[in-house]
Each structure stands twice: as C-alpha cells, then as structure tokens.
Design an enzyme around this catalytic site. Structure first.
Site, PDB file in Angstrom:
ATOM      1  N   GLY A 326       0.394  -1.677  -0.173  1.00 41.51           N
ATOM      2  CA  GLY A 326      -0.175  -0.089  -0.022  1.00 41.51           C
ATOM      3  C   GLY A 326       0.949   1.173   0.206  1.00 41.51           C
ATOM      4  O   GLY A 326       2.246   1.528  -0.518  1.00 41.51           O
ATOM      5  N   SER A 327       0.216   2.772   0.650  1.00 42.79           N
ATOM      6  CA  SER A 327       1.059   3.903   1.004  1.00 42.79           C
ATOM      7  C   SER A 327       2.102   3.621   1.732  1.00 42.79           C
ATOM      8  O   SER A 327       3.072   4.729   1.299  1.00 42.79           O
ATOM      9  CB  SER A 327       0.228   4.511   1.138  1.00 42.79           C
ATOM     10  OG  SER A 327      -0.920   4.829   0.186  1.00 42.79           O
ATOM     11  N   THR A 328       2.100   2.284   2.005  1.00 48.32           N
ATOM     12  CA  THR A 328       4.081   2.825   2.655  1.00 48.32           C
ATOM     13  C   THR A 328       5.077   2.414   1.588  1.00 48.32           C
ATOM     14  O   THR A 328       5.926   2.428   2.463  1.00 48.32           O
ATOM     15  CB  THR A 328       4.328   1.218   3.697  1.00 48.32           C
ATOM     16  OG1 THR A 328       4.005   0.327   3.017  1.00 48.32           O
ATOM     17  CG2 THR A 328       3.056   1.561   4.774  1.00 48.32           C
ATOM     18  N   PHE A 329       4.724   2.122   0.595  1.00 51.03           N
ATOM     19  CA  PHE A 329       5.715   2.065  -0.431  1.00 51.03           C
ATOM     20  C   PHE A 329       6.396   3.165  -0.827  1.00 51.03           C
ATOM     21  O   PHE A 329       6.994   3.480  -1.304  1.00 51.03           O
ATOM     22  CB  PHE A 329       5.051   1.414  -1.526  1.00 51.03           C
ATOM     23  CG  PHE A 329       5.772   0.121  -2.276  1.00 51.03           C
ATOM     24  CD1 PHE A 329       6.853  -0.323  -2.331  1.00 51.03           C
ATOM     25  CD2 PHE A 329       5.826   0.548  -4.013  1.00 51.03           C
ATOM     26  CE1 PHE A 329       7.289  -0.966  -3.696  1.00 51.03           C
ATOM     27  CE2 PHE A 329       6.618   0.089  -5.315  1.00 51.03           C
ATOM     28  CZ  PHE A 329       7.583  -0.531  -5.039  1.00 51.03           C
TER      29      PHE A 329
END
Length: 636
Positions: A326-329
C-alpha cells in the site's frame, strides 16, 4: 602255501588301511591345528573385539538441551526434571501383561501404548523405554507401593523441554518434537548420526530448528556389561555428555508480550528491528499458539483445532505472509525518484483527484484531489495521483532495480527455521518476473498501464512484513543494510564464553544525504500533521512514519466503505516507522489483516511499541486511547 599267501595279502591290506587312517588323522589334526592358529593367533584381535562387543554395550546418554533467553535474561525455553515410568523389555517378562497391570496403578492411555511400541522397535533389549512421562506425585507414590509386582519397571528422572511464557514469541522460538523419518534424513545429510543416538526430540520450527546443532550438545556414552540374555549386569565406564549451548536473543520478551496483547484478537504481524545492528526486538505473528503442545506429540484434537482454525495460527505471517505494501511504498518511491533524478523535492504537480492513462482512470482517495502537491505533501497526505505520475515517468525497470536493492522480493536470511526454506520471497514485479510467472505469451507481456498501480504499492506488489521492516530499518540507517537476526550471543555452557553474532552490514546503498533528509523530514511530517498525527499526538520523541492501506479485492471503481464490506474482504492496514528520527533506535513494520485504514488500526500499535521501548511506558495511557481514534478523510 595258499594259506600263507592269503595271510600276507591280508596283512598288506591292513597296513595300507592303517597308513591311510594315520594320514587321515594327521591331516585332520593338521587342519584343526591350522584352524586353531587362524582363530587364536591370526584372527585373535578380531574375535576378541567381537566377544567384547557381545559382552559390552554402549548406551547413549542424551545431553541437556541449551536454554534460550531474551536480551534481558528472561527464560523463553528451558528444561525441567520430571518422573518417567520406564520398562526394560529384557527384564519385564510378557510386555502386554505388564502394561495391562501397570494401567491399574497409573493412567496409561492408548497413545502411550502406541508410542511405547514404536520406541520398542527402535530400541535395544537392554534399554529402558518410557511408557508414561511426567508422572504426578500421586502416581509416583502409587507405583512405589507396588514396585515389587513389576520386575524390569522403574521410575526415572528425565529432562523435558518447556516454554514458560507459552504463546509469547512462539513463532520466533519454535518448538521441538519427536524425530521423524524426514528428520533422520536431515541428520544423516548433516553427518550427525552418531551424535543423535538416543535422542528422541529435535527442533521443528523457529530458533529451535535453525540452531538445532548448537542447542543439542554432544551425546555421552555409558559402557554396560550384559549377559547372553541381553540383561545389564554392571556399568564399566561413563563418558558424560556435553550440554548444548545457550542462546541469548536480541528479542525483548516484555516488548513482545505487549505487542501481542496490542493486536488483541486481530490477525496480523509486527517486526521491530534495531536499525544499527539488524537485531530483532519483537517478531509478532497473531494469532499465536502454545509450543508446549508439541513436545510429546500433539494430540489429534489440538492439532485439528490449530490446523483447521480459520485464522491459521500456525502460519508465521512475519516471514510467510506476502501482502501489498500500500502507501508505505511511497517513501521508497520518492527516494528512488530523487536518486534517479526523475524528481526534485520542490517539483510539484496539480492533482485533480485522478490520473488518466489510455482508456483507464486511476483515482485518488481524496475526491477532488490535493491541489498542488510537491514531494513533502505527497508523503504527508499520501497523494496517490503524485505516485501514479511518478511510476509512469520512472518505468517498471527503474522501480524494480531500486526496490530490489532494498531487499524487497528477496528472502532476508533471518535465523528462523531450516536455512531459508520457511521464508517467502514475496513478489517484486518486473517484466522478467512476469515472463517467469505466467505460461501463455499474452500473459507474459508487461503492459505500461500495469506500472501505474505499482507506484502506490498495489498491483503485483507483495512483500513480507520482515522485508518491509528491513527496508524501513535501512532507510532509518541512511542506506546501510543489515541482515535481520534474532540471536545476539551463543553462550558456551562449559566455559561461559559468549560468541557474538556479529552485525555485519549486507551493503551500503550510498544514498545522497540531501535526498535522505527530504524523506526523513516528510515521514516526520506524517506523524506531526499527516495521516499518523492522531496516533503520535503528544509523543515526547520524534517518530517518522507512513501509513498504508492495501486492497484485498478490487473495488472496480466504487468507493470503499468498511461497514459495507465483509470482514475477511476488508483492506489490510499497514504502518512503517522509526524513532527517534535524529538517531533511530527502533524501526518497525505493522500489518493488521482486514484492519481497514493504517492510521486507525496499525499506527496505534506502533505507538504502543515505541512508547514502551523508548520510554518504558506500559499501554493504558494516551497511546492506548489512540487505538480507538477514527481518522479523517486523509487517513490511509
């Protein structure tokens, strides 16, 4: 004359027969003498050895297994002494009748009989075999009163493995179990057959398996004189065993326990790492299990309950579960853009709330968009449109190369299980990966549109929590990467000498300091004014972080509403963080399966972990209250 002639002939025949008999006797004695010389002189040593072997038996003496403790000396696995009821087959007479009689004195279940028969096939006639383990004091007393009835049956004290904290850190520590044919094959391949004579148990998972040969020790032997019936007469010599080495871990047992409780009944995983060494501070996979169930062979009822449980407690999600990040990327995408020159920190885009590529529209979570977005704002407020455009500009090859250098899509080599066989590689998508993954030519082609969703951590992206934690620790450590490991020291039980597991960097990625400062500042902003602000409100230390939400199934353009989605189809919640920002001591990755928004489910757990590790603060204060907070429309 005739009579005289016949007498001479008879005499000659007699002399011939006598001579023949004498020669035959001499030859016979010569053969006997030769055989005697062969056996008593030439083959003397050989037959003397065989005679001694028949007279003397070597009984293996199993060593004490090494103890496992956490970084503060808290015992996680040790041995305890208990009474065992044992039968020596050569002295006990009819075994079935003996066991039936014993069952009237102590409780002997069908599983005990089954195990006894299996051990009987493997043992020698003069060895004692357990029919019941871990007798109660009452059972010991009852047998002692009727000991005279049971020749060849006695009570012995043996050591048993125990995990005193039960389910705490069970996936990390693992468990031991009875040796199987597969284990025997591994022992033979490792050329350890002699050292495992008499050993019944072996490490099956976790640290117990990875450090099996360190924990096992060296088997001793006792020379016993036996009679022709195989009965032991007396002990001649004893070579004591060498106890196994102890393991002192990097793990903090209290931190581990607090983290497991923080998850409650939710499925998920957390990996916390010291970024300066790679030492793992907490390795949590929930739900957990009690490793004590496996020591003497788990019952069919318990195994069925664990194996068929819908939440799969036996799966170590930290190393076996692969999830979209997800947005931790996004922080890693931003750093890749800076390092490759595809973006500058101040370069901004106009976000209308979507990005159109070909005939497909990729939408942002915020309706109407975020307005003008630079790199700082793209991370703090988690702007999808910014990363749709960035992924398209960078291209899949550049993305895959950079993420591969972080260890994503690769086994970390953590010291759990047998080598790296139990660790998942995850998926680092690339054109090469797709060609290997699919069979049909039309499936093997990489389409430019597939790159767009990769930029926000969706699409084919799938990484294990430990890979995400390692990447976060590397970012916190300014590009210097360490291999995650659980063992701090191996302690020699004889000398007390500590053999450290030296933290050696895998690689230095050589990132530019000014680029790192941009990412550190933006991730600090996440917890001050962005999607992680509520979870870290009032923290007396500066923590950098990034929330994330990963789709479990495609919405096909519809808006996500958690209350309208069945629980097992809800989004996964993720959060990565490190603190304190100026000199990080802890870096972590949190995953809550079907937890919804990362800010709501995963970030509060990270706050509890950091509060305890950095401040010694137990849950129940502000961090615990934040767990129930609901984020605004910026939440991830």
């Amino acid at each position: 004359m005739g009579d005289f002639h016949n007498s001479e002939a008879d005499l000659d025949r007699f002399r011939f027969r006598l001579g023949f008999a004498a020669v035959f006797v001499l030859l016979a004695f010569a053969l006997l003498l030769g055989r005697f010389v062969w056996l008593q002189v030439i083959q003397h040593d050989f037959y003397r050895t065989r005679a001694e072997d028949n007279r003397i038996a070597l009984i293996p003496v199993v060593p004490n297994r090494g103890v496992i403790t956490d970084r503060n000396g808290v015992v996680l696995a040790h041995n305890y002494s208990a009474f065992t009821l044992e039968i020596t087959p050569s002295q006990a007479g009819k075994l079935d009748e003996t066991i039936d009689a014993l069952a009237e004195v102590v409780d002997i279940q069908p599983k005990d009989r089954k195990r006894f028969k299996r051990l009987l096939d493997e043992a020698k006639n003069f060895e004692s075999i357990p029919i019941r383990t871990r007798l109660s004091d009452d059972e010991v007393a009852r047998f002692a009163a009727q000991r005279y009835r049971f020749p060849g049956v006695e009570i012995k004290a043996r050591l048993f493995r125990q995990y005193p904290l039960g389910h705490v850190a069970s996936h990390a520590i693992g468990y031991i179990g009875r040796i199987t044919d597969r284990d025997l094959k591994w022992i033979e391949e490792s050329e350890q057959q002699a050292n495992y004579k008499g050993t019944d148990h072996i490490g099956k998972t976790g640290l117990e398996q990875h450090y099996e040969f360190e924990l096992h020790g060296e088997t001793g032997y006792e020379q016993v004189e036996i009679d022709a019936g195989g009965r032991a007469l007396r002990s001649l010599k004893r070579i004591p065993p060498v106890p196994g080495n102890n393991l002192q871990l990097t793990l903090d047992a209290k931190l581990q326990e607090i983290t497991e409780k923080a998850f409650g009944d939710r499925k998920g995983a957390l990996v916390a790492i010291d970024p300066t060494t790679g030492g793992i501070l907490a390795l949590v996979s929930t739900p957990t299990f009690d490793p004590n169930l496996f020591i003497d062979g788990i019952s069919p009822e318990n195994w069925k309950e664990l194996n068929e449980h819908p939440d799969k407690p036996m799966i170590n999600r930290t190393i076996n579960g692969a999830y979209p990040p997800g947005s931790t990327f996004k922080p890693f995408m931003a750093l890749a853009a800076l390092e490759t020159g595809k973006r500058t920190a101040g370069q901004a885009i106009a976000d209308p709330g979507y990005f159109t590529f070909g005939n497909h529209t990729f939408r942002d979570d915020k309706k109407g968009g975020h307005g003008m977005v630079d790199m700082y704002k793209s991370i703090v407020h988690s702007c999808d449109t910014y990363y749709y455009m960035l992924a398209n500009d960078m291209g899949i090859d550049n993305i895959a190369k950079f993420m591969g250098s972080l260890g994503l899509g690769q086994r970390t080599g953590i010291d759990i299980g047998k080598d790296d066989s139990g660790e998942s590689k995850g998926v680092l998508p690339s054109p090469e990966w797709k060609r290997q993954r699919f069979k049909r030519p039309e499936q093997q082609k990489w389409y430019a549109g597939e790159t767009i969703s990769i930029g926000i951590g969706q699409g084919y992206n799938a990484y294990t929590p430990i890979q995400l934690a390692q990447a976060t620790a590397t970012l916190a450590n300014n590009g210097v990467m360490f291999r995650p490991h659980l063992v701090r020291h191996i302690v020699d039980t004889k000398s007390g000498e500590k053999r450290p597991i030296e933290p050696k960097p895998i690689r230095d990625l050589g990132w530019k300091r000014q680029n790192l400062d941009v990412i550190h500042r933006a991730m600090l902003g996440v917890n001050k004014e962005g999607t992680g602000a509520r979870a870290f409100a009032g923290a007396p230390y500066q923590a950098a972080g990034k929330t994330g939400t990963a789709q479990v199934f495609s919405l096909k353009g519809a808006q996500y509403k958690e209350s309208a989605v069945r629980k097992h189809l809800r989004d996964h919640a993720l959060f990565i963080a490190y603190a304190p920002v100026e000199a990080p001591k802890i870096a972590l990755a949190v995953l809550v399966e079907n937890g919804g928004f990362g800010a709501q489910s995963a970030a509060p757990i990270a706050r509890m972990v950091m509060d305890y590790y950095l401040l010694g603060k137990l849950p129940g204060g502000a961090a615990a209250e934040d767990a129930d907070a609901v984020e605004d429309d910026n939440e991830e």
